[in-house]
Design an enzyme around this catalytic site. Structure first.
Site, PDB file in Angstrom:
ATOM      1  N   HIS A 166       0.829  -1.222   0.000  1.00  0.00           N
ATOM      2  CA  HIS A 166       0.000   0.000   0.000  1.00  0.00           C
ATOM      3  C   HIS A 166       0.854   1.259   0.000  1.00  0.00           C
ATOM      4  CE1 HIS A 166      -4.093  -1.560   0.126  1.00  0.00           C
ATOM      5  NE2 HIS A 166      -3.604  -2.563   0.839  1.00  0.00           N
ATOM      6  N   GLY A 193      -7.999 -14.768  -6.672  1.00  0.00           N
ATOM      7  CA  GLY A 193      -8.474 -14.199  -5.407  1.00  0.00           C
ATOM      8  C   GLY A 193      -7.510 -14.409  -4.255  1.00  0.00           C
ATOM      9  N   ASP A 212       1.795  -4.241  -9.504  1.00  0.00           N
ATOM     10  CA  ASP A 212       1.503  -5.575 -10.035  1.00  0.00           C
ATOM     11  C   ASP A 212       1.890  -5.679 -11.514  1.00  0.00           C
ATOM     12  OD1 ASP A 212       0.379  -5.657  -7.560  1.00  0.00           O
ATOM     13  OD2 ASP A 212      -1.697  -5.728  -8.250  1.00  0.00           O
ATOM     14  N   GLU A 255      -7.365  -1.737 -15.039  1.00  0.00           N
ATOM     15  CA  GLU A 255      -7.898  -1.892 -13.679  1.00  0.00           C
ATOM     16  C   GLU A 255      -8.716  -0.670 -13.287  1.00  0.00           C
ATOM     17  OE1 GLU A 255      -7.965  -4.238 -11.465  1.00  0.00           O
ATOM     18  OE2 GLU A 255      -6.450  -5.671 -12.127  1.00  0.00           O
ATOM     19  N   SER A 292      -2.157 -11.407  -8.035  1.00  0.00           N
ATOM     20  CA  SER A 292      -2.291 -10.643  -9.282  1.00  0.00           C
ATOM     21  C   SER A 292      -2.662 -11.460 -10.504  1.00  0.00           C
ATOM     22  CB  SER A 292      -1.006  -9.868  -9.593  1.00  0.00           C
ATOM     23  OG  SER A 292      -0.825  -8.893  -8.639  1.00  0.00           O
TER      24      SER A 292
HETATM   25  C1  GLA Z   1      -2.982  -4.417  -5.008  1.00  0.00           C
HETATM   26  C2  GLA Z   1      -2.806  -3.297  -6.017  1.00  0.00           C
HETATM   27  C3  GLA Z   1      -1.366  -2.780  -5.989  1.00  0.00           C
HETATM   28  C4  GLA Z   1      -0.932  -2.430  -4.573  1.00  0.00           C
HETATM   29  C5  GLA Z   1      -1.270  -3.551  -3.602  1.00  0.00           C
HETATM   30  C6  GLA Z   1      -1.020  -3.159  -2.176  1.00  0.00           C
HETATM   31  O1  GLA Z   1      -2.235  -5.522  -5.361  1.00  0.00           O
HETATM   32  O2  GLA Z   1      -3.114  -3.731  -7.315  1.00  0.00           O
HETATM   33  O3  GLA Z   1      -1.231  -1.662  -6.856  1.00  0.00           O
HETATM   34  O4  GLA Z   1      -1.481  -1.206  -4.173  1.00  0.00           O
HETATM   35  O5  GLA Z   1      -2.617  -3.968  -3.707  1.00  0.00           O
HETATM   36  O6  GLA Z   1       0.334  -2.979  -1.960  1.00  0.00           O
END
Ligand code: GLA
Length: 388
Positions: free
Chosen positions: A37, A123, A173, A161, A127
């Site tokens: 985050h 899930g 990701d 996204e 990613s």
């Molecule tokens: C998801 C989002 C990323 C990142 C993470 C948390 O995977 O797609 O961009 O913000 O959460 O680190």
């Protein structure tokens, strides 16, 4: 050649008989060692691509349609090319492939058949959506002869996204699944997208994922709320005189005198982002010096911060991290990804990985009555073309 490619090509040929010259691509999922985050707060992240992937087989057709087949779920569908010409709303079925096709903004004058087969758990926070989107963008760009560099590709995937899936995600990701390199994690500075690789010797350190069994969806989770809360914290800090563009421009020391002036919620969100960024840089230093135990401590600290300050953990993940701390050979553990479900990542001493996985699975089974999904993953390469 791996068995999945054979299975995918066979499924493609039987779904789309007479397919001309299919090309095959693959894109991995990703883990994130630390730096959670912070990718939308101008911080540093530390992801790596894994040895699980979405495979895509593509061939041209004469039907004037995009036809899709999912060889894993045995599902098929089709969408007219006109849909993408008019730029109308992307349908929720085949969202990520369709979103990628729309994002390419190509002048579609011929149809294509696309078959997918994934070995990435859905899930779990590794990613799978970035992998589906990226493999589609990469494959179609190659097929159309479009020159896109890794960063353009990552930004395009991020747009899918944001615009079509409604998740205001950062770029970690997409960046990771494109730039992944075998046995190396990527330290990425999300302010300017500069990055460096850190080699991680798989005979010394492994990463084990344990799925909480709670399927997370960033769309429905508090992900977008967290983003807004961080923006609010940033605006307040600027109001207090901080000359910053992102939360992570502040060091923990500079933040100290300002924090108490923030409302409690903004204080917690900002404190997480700022300390997480510092932990990520310190993690790099400790990994470089080979002190895996000291590096692992930062993973536990990251978890505590995600749980208490950022409030994106759940009970099952807290328990998994707690248990990991008691298993021999575990250096450190934390929840991974967006949160509200998904999996934990634990850094373990390589020879202990199998035993760690078995012990943690047993504890989970005893507590929750069902075995968790456990993935001992290796660090692999990014998106690529496999058969041309
Ligand atoms: C998801 C989002 C990323 C990142 C993470 C948390 O995977 O797609 O961009 O913000 O959460 O680190």
């Amino acid at each position: 050649m791996n068995e999945y490619i054979d299975r995918l090509v066979a499924a493609h040929n039987s779904s789309f008989p007479g397919a001309a010259h299919p090309r095959v691509f693959s894109c991995p999922g990703r883990i994130n060692l630390i730096g959670e985050h912070v990718d939308y707060n101008g911080g540093h992240v530390f992801p790596a691509a894994i040895d699980r992937a979405v495979y895509l087989c593509v061939s041209e057709n004469a039907s004037g349609l995009f036809r899709f087949h999912d060889a894993g779920f045995q599902d098929s569908g089709e969408l007219p090319l006109s849909l993408f010409r008019e730029g109308i709303e992307v349908p929720r079925v085949w969202l990520y492939p369709a979103g990628a096709l729309a994002a390419l903004r190509a002048d579609w004058d011929r149809g294509f058949d696309l078959s997918y087969l994934s070995t990435i758990p859905v899930g779990a926070g590794v990613s799978s959506s970035a992998a589906i989107t990226t493999v589609t963008l990469f494959a179609m760009a190659k097929t159309l002869g479009m020159e896109l560099d890794g960063i353009e590709l990552a930004r395009m995937g991020q747009r899918v996204e944001r615009e079509y899936a409604g998740v205001a995600c950062g770029i970690m990701d997409q960046f990771a699944v494109i730039h992944g390199r075998k046995d190396s994690a990527i330290l990425l500075d999300t302010r300017d997208l500069s990055y460096e690789y850190l080699y991680i010797d798989p005979s010394r350190v492994r990463f084990v994922l344990v799925n909480s069994g709670v399927r997370h969806s960033l769309r429905e989770s508090g992900y977008n709320d967290r983003r807004m809360e961080c923006e609010s914290a940033l605006a307040l800090l600027r109001g207090l005189g901080a000359k910053i563009d992102h939360l992570c421009d502040l060091s923990p020391v500079d933040f100290m005198p300002l924090g108490p002036s923030l409302p409690p919620l903004e204080l917690r969100r900002a404190r997480h982002a700022i300390t997480e960024n510092a932990r990520t840089l310190e993690f790099l230093r400790r990994m470089r010096s080979g002190d895996f135990s000291a590096a692992g401590e930062l993973l536990y600290a990251s978890h505590a911060s995600l749980r208490d300050d950022f409030e994106v953990s759940i009970d099952q993940m807290d328990r998994l991290v707690e248990w990991a701390g008691g298993v021999e050979g575990a250096y450190g553990s934390r929840m991974m990804g967006g949160g509200f479900g998904g999996c934990t990542v634990t850094m373990v001493d390589a020879p202990s990985a199998g035993r760690f996985a078995a012990e943690i699975a047993l504890k989970f089974q005893e507590e929750y009555g069902a075995p968790p999904g456990v993935l001992e993953c290796a660090i692999g390469d990014g998106v690529s073309e496999l058969i041309r």
